[in-house]
Each structure stands twice: as structure tokens, then as C-alpha cells.
Design an enzyme around this catalytic site. Structure first.
Site, PDB file in Angstrom:
ATOM      1  N   ASP A   1      -7.045  -3.634  10.888  1.00 25.14           N
ATOM      2  CA  ASP A   1      -5.784  -3.989  11.554  1.00 25.14           C
ATOM      3  C   ASP A   1      -5.368  -2.903  12.552  1.00 25.14           C
ATOM      4  O   ASP A   1      -5.894  -1.764  12.520  1.00 25.14           O
ATOM      5  CB  ASP A   1      -4.700  -4.179  10.481  1.00 25.14           C
ATOM      6  CG  ASP A   1      -3.637  -5.188  10.881  1.00 25.14           C
ATOM      7  OD1 ASP A   1      -3.513  -5.483  12.081  1.00 25.14           O
ATOM      8  OD2 ASP A   1      -2.914  -5.658   9.979  1.00 25.14           O
TER       9      ASP A   1
ATOM     10  N   ASP B   1      -0.701 -13.874  13.806  1.00 24.42           N
ATOM     11  CA  ASP B   1       0.040 -13.818  12.538  1.00 24.42           C
ATOM     12  C   ASP B   1       0.822 -15.106  12.321  1.00 24.42           C
ATOM     13  O   ASP B   1       1.378 -15.336  11.244  1.00 24.42           O
ATOM     14  CB  ASP B   1       1.031 -12.646  12.559  1.00 24.42           C
ATOM     15  CG  ASP B   1       0.348 -11.337  12.188  1.00 24.42           C
ATOM     16  OD1 ASP B   1      -0.818 -11.367  11.766  1.00 24.42           O
ATOM     17  OD2 ASP B   1       0.997 -10.279  12.320  1.00 24.42           O
TER      18      ASP B   1
HETATM   19  C1  DGJ Z   1      -0.555  -7.539  10.369  1.00 20.96           C
HETATM   20  C2  DGJ Z   1      -1.624  -8.542  10.077  1.00 20.96           C
HETATM   21  O1  DGJ Z   1      -1.842  -9.374  11.168  1.00 20.96           O
HETATM   22  C3  DGJ Z   1      -1.246  -9.298   8.808  1.00 20.96           C
HETATM   23  O2  DGJ Z   1      -2.147 -10.338   8.548  1.00 20.96           O
HETATM   24  C4  DGJ Z   1      -1.214  -8.309   7.675  1.00 20.96           C
HETATM   25  O3  DGJ Z   1      -2.492  -7.806   7.448  1.00 20.96           O
HETATM   26  C5  DGJ Z   1      -0.229  -7.182   7.990  1.00 20.96           C
HETATM   27  N1  DGJ Z   1      -0.479  -6.606   9.261  1.00 20.96           N
HETATM   28  C6  DGJ Z   1      -0.312  -6.113   6.937  1.00 20.96           C
HETATM   29  O4  DGJ Z   1       0.466  -5.018   7.230  1.00 20.96           O
END
Ligand code: DGJ
Length: 738
Positions: free
Chosen positions: A476, A546
């Protein structure tokens, strides 16, 4: 006057196997005329040297015949004293001699000279690559242009290596990977992908008018705002017909693609490092190698442009190319638990996930350091013993016993100021001394350009992967850069951060993959903030957004597939109402939306009832029978969800033509209008196909088996009515009736 064609032809090793260009003509050099041609079955890319010694674009479009003898390349006439170098469509123009269009390269020398005029010097062929060297007319600055054509798709890979042989420093202030030129026309339309967090990959289009359109990221990484992809057509592009030029830059740092219509209505597309705040000093003997800019041409509309890119990515870009393993069905706990992860809770979820056929169980954020929320712990990659008293291995063992492999979330390039790492090394972040360090999500960006930081990140991850049986990392990256300072570096080299950071990121991923060959990685950046061909060559899948609302996802996925293969497009089934927009949808609708890509489940399974488990298990089992087709087949976007459409239909046809899968979605029906009739594509007209519905109903009296011609010409009628309805159909090829 006719000229005999005397040319040197380079046989590429792959040609014999690819059903490509006629053997032996993928790279063709007409030495006397100083013309270079790159050929695939349906595309020719040609350029040559004009009488002034400039390297100039000749043709990029449909395949020319072998019998065609290209004319000598002539620099364009200047009509007025105001026309200087700009008039010639150079392949890689240096800024000098009166260049008023976008330069590919701009440098400055220590004596104040900033004039660079690149002329053809020599060429050579190395394996499949054509290398053409340019040189400044008086100073020993050499630029080696690399060209390689993929004989199957006609996609050309271009890059540049800038070498300083002057014996003194020089500073590169702007460097592109390539400039592509399209012939003069006044009806070009530019397509691009834009967005923001939670709303990625919207397909935009606009007419190309004299002047520049800039697509870019100044954020240090690829970014959500624009994606480094373009497509151009004459007038608005049809989905399945008409000429389209398209391209993608393989770079995960700040980038820029400038689409410019010059004063003769030619379009030039120049892309590479973003020159904003950029500077790269080359010491004597040093070189700068740009990223690769890939581009192609098709006469088959935006749909065929996408399919060519998909095929190219599967065959040449992805780490497991040319035969990437289909993505496993994954469970991720993020939306179910947020930071509240622990061994017992994860085991419980894993048991439930295994029941519905999940193949990979992934623990998301919260498993390490003092990470109970987003305020602390980032940077401390040691297991939180309160949550996992005996480390991760007991959980991993249970996940394995349930028949799944194990994945873990990391965000290695970031640090919370409230972390042991930051307390030990406050100097490790990007910063300008004495200036505020702007936080986003309570975190700062580690300066990966520093070798000690690069090594720390590599060792932390290497250790994690050595000590635990981890098949997959969700990598991430949850903010963009601010105050991009590198104070420990010599002042004149501080802006190298834009290059060195990304090169070190690639280095870490590459080394981890070498040391842990079974490792797979997902690129995530708060959703789809880091999706490009650079990161894709080191990661097996990406997280497009997301935003997991299944209806919003239809548009995000539609935009995404214009540039990237569904093989990497992760899509989770999550809870309803969705956390992003509180929209309620059925579990079946959510599944069908996610089954258009690489299926994952991110719902809180502890809240599901027996019926939900039954539905999920059935649909996961169905997905496994179609996933290779969906992920790696030929995609046809039959009805687009864009622009407030009530409908969305996609069809994927397997590489061997034995199966086609169709997904149809209805946003909201009104006034008893029927769902539009769907005519399929890409089937064998004479072949027979048996139809099976995974979900949704056909109109009464519909055939269950018919020819490809029938499904493509007559088509099918669905009974879909109401709000947020969906259907999924499978067409299996059967032996032809006698
Ligand atoms: C952002 C990601 O896109 C989410 O899916 C998740 O992993 C969160 N970060 C976790 O902090």
C-alpha cells in the site's frame, strides 16, 4: 524517380513463433535512404534521417506493403522566418535551434549554453532492439534511442539513454522517453483517464486543438488524478471501428504526457519524467536511462486498442508473463475488521472464507507495531504480540490447513511520526530542513532514494518473508509527496529524488521477488493511485479503488479496462449498504460486479446468514469455471455504464474461443422498457454455443443453443427490471451438429 529498395532486414527470434509480420521484416533498415521501419502484421512505424541530419517521423499507422519504397526523408520547408526547427516532426527533439514545440530533451551546460541540436549518428540492432544514436552537433552529448516492436500486437516500446561524454557536468532539466507524431488533421480527439481517491479511471475525451493538453502527476507517484495512458482517434472513437493510437508510460513517479497540436495541425505526444521541479546532473561519463513509453495503433476502435494492450501486458509486462497464473479468489479482512485484527478473529474469518471456496486469505492493516489506528506504528514491521502472541505463523498454519495461502498488508515506504522508526531516524523522511513536514493520514514519506532507507525497507520485508510463509503482499501507499527535499544529498543532486526514489522502489520489489520466487504482490495506493506499466512489471495485480460500491465499480472498471487487463483488476464483494455511499445492493449483484475482474471478498463474514454463504459458495464455484476467460480473454465492452447509462454489458471470449462470458447490469428500469437486445462479438459464426445462466433470466422462448452467427446477429433478450439488477451468462462451444 523510383529508387530500388536495398534494405537490411533483421530477423527477430520471436517472429517464427508469433503469427506476425511476414518473417524477417520486424526491423527493416533501408541504409541508403536512412529509413528505419518497425513492422507487425498490421502496423508499420517508420522514421528516417533528413538531409539536415535530424531524425524524423515518417509513418505510424496501418502496415505498409513490402513492395512500398519509402521516399527519401526531407526536412519540412520553412514558409516564413518564424518557422525554425519546429517545422520538422523530429523523433526526439532537443531544445535548440529554435524549437517551439515540446522538447524531448533539454539540458544546461556549466558554461551557460543551453542549446542542444541532436543529429543522427549511427544505428545498431541488439537482439530484438533497434538502437539509434543521436549526437549534439558540437558537444559530445549522445542520446541512444531504443525501439522494439512486438510482432503480435504492433506495440512499440521506446526509451532513451542520455550520455554525457563532454568531460564536464551537464544538467538534464527535461527528459522524455519518446515523442510520437501523428500526421496533420483537424479532427483528433484525445481520450484520457482521470479521477481522485474513490473515483478512479474515468474515461474523458476532448477535441485536440492547437496548443497543449498536459496529463501529469507532480505527486511523486503515478497518482489518482491522471493515469499515464492516452488514446487518440479521428473524431469520437467508435468502440469497435476506426483508427486509434494509444500509449502508456511505464513509470511510477512524477510523469508528464504532453499532447500538442503544432502550427501545422500535427499532433505530437511527448512523455517521460515530469520536468516540473526536475533536474538530474550527469557527471562526465554518466548516463540517464528514461522509462519506457509503449504505444500502438489499431484500425479497430477503442475496444481493439484495449485488447491489444491487455494481450501485451499478459505476454510481456506482468512478472509471470507470458503465462500469468490466474488470480486466486481472495479474502481480505480490511472492511470487516479495520485495524482490529487478532489471531482469534482472523482464524474465525479464515474458517468462514474457506467454506465459500476462497483460495488466499489476506490480513490487512493493523497486525504490526503499535498499529491500533492510523496514528501510530507505520515503519515498525514487527508483529504486534498483543494481537498475535505467538507471531503470525500459528495463523498462517491454520490458513494453510484450511487449504488457502496467506497474504499480508504492508506500507513499506511510509512512517508515522509516532513510531520507533521515526524516533530513531527522523532524518529518513522527505523534508526541507526548518520547514514543516506536512502529514497526510498522520504519515510521512520515507526517502527511498537514500540507500540506507532502501536497505532498511528491503531487509525488513525480506526478514518478514523469510520468517513467515507469506505468498502475497498487498503493498500500500497512502499519500503523495510534500516537501520533497533530500538534505543529505549535494544541493545540485537533490532533485534526483524523483528518479532515484522510484528506481529504488523497483529495486526492492525486484530483489524480493528474486529471493522469494513464489511471492506475489498487489500494487495499492489508497485504491488505484499507483497503476502503470512500470509497477505492473513487478506486481501481479492492482487495487483499482477503495470504492467498493458495486455500481460505482462498473464505471471504474470500464475506465480501467481501457488501459489495463482485467487479469490484474482486483474487485471485492463487500457489505451492503456500502460504506462509501450507503447504497444497498443484493449479494448477487455485488458478486457479478466483482466477477468482471479478479474476484475477492472483503465482507464481514461474521454477519452473513446461511443463505449468504450458499449464494457466495455457488458464485465462487461458478467464477472458478470462467475466471481464465474473464481475466485473460478478449474483452468486448458491449454497453458502457458511462455518462449516466442505465445499462452496462461486457463480454469476454477465451483465448481458445471455447467459452464466452457475458455480464449485464441494469441500474434502474423505467416505464416498462425492455433491456436492450445484446449482440455478442468475437464468436465463431459457424460454431455452436450452449448457453448457461449463472444469474438472471432470459426472455421466454430464448434458445439454449445456437450458432455464433445467431448470438452475434440476432442476439439475446434478458428479463431484467427494477433497480440494481444483474445477469451473468456463459456460452460454451459444443461440437457442431451434423
Ligand atoms: C488503503 C487501502 O486501499 C485499503 O484497502 C486498506 O488496505 C487501507 N489502506 C489500510 O490502511
Amino acid at each position: 524517380m523510383t529508387r530500388a529498395r536495398v534494405c537490411v532486414i533483421f530477423v527477430l527470434a520471436s517472429i517464427a513463433t508469433a503469427q506476425a509480420a511476414s518473417p524477417g521484416d520486424a526491423v527493416r533498415v533501408e541504409e541508403a535512404a536512412r529509413v528505419f521501419e518497425l513492422n507487425s502484421q498490421s502496423v508499420t512505424y517508420a522514421f528516417g534521417v533528413n538531409e539536415r541530419g535530424e531524425l524524423q517521423s515518417v509513418h505510424w499507422g496501418g502496415r505498409l506493403a513490402n513492395s512500398d519504397v519509402l521516399p527519401l526523408v526531407k526536412a519540412e520547408k520553412r514558409h516564413a522566418s518564424f518557422d525554425l526547427s519546429t517545422t520538422t516532426p523530429q523523433e526526439y527533439p532537443g531544445w535548440g535551434a529554435g524549437l517551439f514545440v515540446e522538447p524531448a530533451l533539454k539540458v544546461s551546460f556549466p558554461d551557460g549554453n543551453r542549446d542542444l541540436v541532436l543529429h543522427y549518428d549511427s544505428y545498431r540492432v541488439e537482439g530484438k532492439r533497434l538502437l539509434v544514436q543521436l549526437k549534439d552537433l558540437s558537444r559530445d552529448v549522445r542520446v541512444q534511442l531504443g525501439y522494439e516492436v512486438d510482432p503480435e500486437t504492433g506495440i512499440v516500446a521506446r526509451s532513451a539513454r542520455i550520455e554525457n561524454h563532454t568531460g564536464k557536468d551537464l544538467v538534464v532539466v527535461q527528459a522524455a522517453a519518446a515523442t510520437w507524431t501523428l500526421p496533420a488533421a483537424t479532427d483528433y480527439v484525445l481520450y484520457s483517464l482521470s479521477g481522485r481517491w474513490g473515483a478512479e479511471t474515468n474515461l474523458d475525451h476532448r477535441p485536440v486543438v492547437p496548443g497543449q493538453t498536459v496529463l501529469e502527476s507532480r505527486r511523486g507517484s503515478t497518482g489518482h488524478q491522471n493515469n499515464p495512458w492516452f488514446a487518440l482517434s479521428h473524431g469520437e472513437a467508435a468502440e469497435e471501428a476506426g483508427p486509434v493510437w494509444f500509449g502508456e508510460l511505464a513509470w511510477s513517479g512524477s510523469w508528464r504526457i504532453t499532447v500538442e497540436q503544432d502550427d501545422k495541425h500535427r499532433v505530437r505526444i511527448t512523455g517521460g519524467y515530469n520536468p516540473f521541479d526536475f533536474s538530474y546532473r550527469l557527471a562526465p561519463g554518466a548516463a540517464l536511462e528514461t522509462p519506457v513509453f509503449y504505444a500502438g495503433y489499431t484500425a479497430g476502435g477503442l475496444g481493439e486498442a484495449s485488447r491489444l494492450m491487455h494481450r501485451f501486458q499478459l505476454a510481456h509486462i506482468l512478472p509471470q508473463a507470458p503465462q500469468p497464473r490466474p488470480r486466486p479468489v481472495l479474502y481480505n479482512s480490511w472492511e470487516a475488521t479495520q485495524f482490529n485484527v487478532n489471531e482469534a478473529g482472523q482464524v474465525r474469518l479464515a474458517q468462514m472464507a474457506a467454506k465459500i471456496g476462497v483460495e488466499r486469505f489476506v490480513v490487512d492493516d493493523g497486525w504490526f507495531g503499535a498499529r491500533d489506528n492510523d496514528k501510530a506504528g507505520l515503519g515498525d514491521w514487527t508483529v504486534n504480540r498483543r494481537k498475535f502472541p505467538n507471531g503470525l505463523q500459528p495463523l498462517i498454519d491454520k490458513v494453510h490447513a484450511l487449504g488457502m495461502d496467506f497474504g499480508l498488508w504492508v506500507e513499506p515506504e511510509m512512517v508515522n511520526p509516532d513510531s520507533d522508526l521515526y524516533r530513531r531516524h527522523p532524518d529518513w523522511v522527505l523534508n526541507f530542513p526548518g520547514r514543516p513536514r506536512t502529514e497526510a493520514r498522520n504519515q510521512l514519506v520515507l526517502n527511498l532514494a537514500r540507500q540506507d532507507v532502501r536497505d532498511y525497507v528491503f531487509h525488513a520485508l525480506d526478514q518478514l518473508l523469510t520468517q513467515n510463509d507469506i505468498a502475497f503482499l498487498k503493498w500500500d501507499y497512502n499519500r503523495n509527496w510534500s516537501e520533497p527535499g533530500w538534505p543529505e544529498q549535494k544541493i545540485q543532486d537533490q532533485q534526483k529524488v524523483y528518479v532515484d526514489y522510484v528506481e529504488n522502489l523497483y529495486w526492492i520489489m525486484r530483489r524480493l521477488r528474486e529471493r522469494h520466487p513464489k511471492l506475489e504482490i498487489e500494487s495499492c495506493s489508497g485504491g488505484g493511485g499507483r497503476v502503470d506499466l512500470g509497477i505492473m512489471s513487478l506486481t501481479d495485480e492492482v487495487w483499482p479503488s477503495d470504492n467498493t460500491d458495486p455500481f460505482d465499480r462498473l464505471s471504474i472498471q470500464d475506465g480501467f479496462t481501457h488501459a489495463y487487463t482485467p487479469a490484474v483488476m482486483m474487485a471485492w464483494v463487500t457489505d451492503s449498504p456500502n460504506w462509501v455511499n450507503h447504497r444497498s445492493t443484493s449479494l448477487e449483484y455485488r458478486f457479478l460486479s466483482s466477477m468482471q475482474g479478479s474476484l475477492g471478498i472483503g465482507a464481514d463474514l461474521t454477519r452473513w446468514n446461511a443463505q449468504d454463504f450458499e449464494t457466495a459458495a455457488r458464485l465462487v464455484a461458478e467464477y472458478k469455471t470462467i475466471r481464465t476467460t474473464v481475466q485473460q480473454g478478449r474483452l468486448f465492452r458491449l454497453l458502457s455504464p458511462r455518462g449516466g447509462s442505465q445499462y452496462s454489458v461486457t463480454e469476454s471470449v477465451s483465448a481458445d474461443g471455447q467459452q464466452a462470458v457475458l455480464f449485464a447490469f441494469l441500474h434502474s428500469s423505467s416505464m416498462l422498457y425492455p433491456y436492450p437486445r445484446i449482440q455478442l462479438r468475437g464468436l465463431e459464426p459457424e460454431g455452436r454455443y450452449r448457453l448457461r445462466a449463472i444469474a438472471g433470466k432470459l426472455e421466454e422462448g430464448s434458445l439454449e443453443e445456437a450458432s455464433g452467427a445467431y448470438w452475434m446477429s440476432r442476439g439475446i433478450d434478458l428479463q431484467l427490471a427494477g433497480d440494481f439488477q444483474a445477469a451473468a451468462l456463459v456460452f460454451e462451444r459444443v461440437a457442431s451438429a451434423k
